[in-house]
Design a protein around this motif. Structure first.
Motif, short mmCIF file in Angstrom:
data_model
loop_
_atom_site.label_atom_id
_atom_site.label_comp_id
_atom_site.label_asym_id
_atom_site.label_seq_id
_atom_site.Cartn_x
_atom_site.Cartn_y
_atom_site.Cartn_z
N VAL A 175 -13.09 11.21 -3.54
CA VAL A 175 -13.59 10.11 -4.07
C VAL A 175 -13.13 8.84 -3.92
O VAL A 175 -13.97 7.67 -3.65
N PRO A 176 -11.91 8.51 -4.04
CA PRO A 176 -11.21 7.33 -3.87
C PRO A 176 -11.04 6.96 -2.51
O PRO A 176 -10.48 7.90 -1.77
N VAL A 177 -11.69 5.79 -2.23
CA VAL A 177 -11.73 5.47 -0.60
C VAL A 177 -10.40 5.22 -0.06
O VAL A 177 -10.05 5.79 0.93
N VAL A 178 -9.28 5.04 -0.85
CA VAL A 178 -7.95 4.92 -0.32
C VAL A 178 -7.24 5.95 -0.07
O VAL A 178 -6.72 6.14 0.97
N THR A 179 -7.66 7.21 -0.41
CA THR A 179 -7.05 8.41 -0.06
C THR A 179 -8.03 9.56 0.78
O THR A 179 -7.58 10.83 0.97
N PHE A 180 -9.09 8.73 1.22
CA PHE A 180 -9.99 9.72 1.93
C PHE A 180 -9.41 10.34 3.22
O PHE A 180 -9.41 11.53 3.36
N LEU B 66 -9.82 14.23 -3.89
CA LEU B 66 -9.20 12.82 -3.42
C LEU B 66 -10.12 12.10 -2.41
O LEU B 66 -9.80 11.09 -2.13
N TRP C 17 -5.50 6.54 8.61
CA TRP C 17 -6.19 5.13 8.45
C TRP C 17 -6.58 4.48 10.01
O TRP C 17 -7.48 3.98 10.06
#
Length: 81
Positions: A34-39, A32, A76
């Motif tokens: 890898v995708p910026v949204v779920t970092f 997770l 975030w």
């Protein structure tokens, strides 16, 4: 003396069960990231599980995903501070 070995074996069993789940959660977190949204939320979910373990509680997959959902926006916000 039987009781001592029983307690020891039970402790090893609990440790092994929690270790296996925690390793799988770490692997999921790595995926997770890898995708910026779920970092940030993925790290927050893992932090939530580690917090439960440090308090001596048992962990489950729903604890990871509850932390992921609960701290999604807070993680975030913390990222941009």
């Amino acid at each position: 003396m039987k009781n001592v070995f029983g307690v020891f074996w039970n402790g090893i069993k609990i440790f092994w069960d929690e270790l296996f789940v925690l390793v799988l959660m770490n692997l999921l977190t790595a995926i997770l990231l890898v995708p910026v949204v779920t970092f940030p939320p993925a790290l927050a979910g893992l932090w939530n599980v580690a917090n439960l373990l440090s308090r001596g509680e048992s962990i489950e997959w729903r604890d990871y995903f509850n932390g992921f959902k609960r701290y999604f926006w807070k993680s975030w916000a913390f990222t941009f501070i």
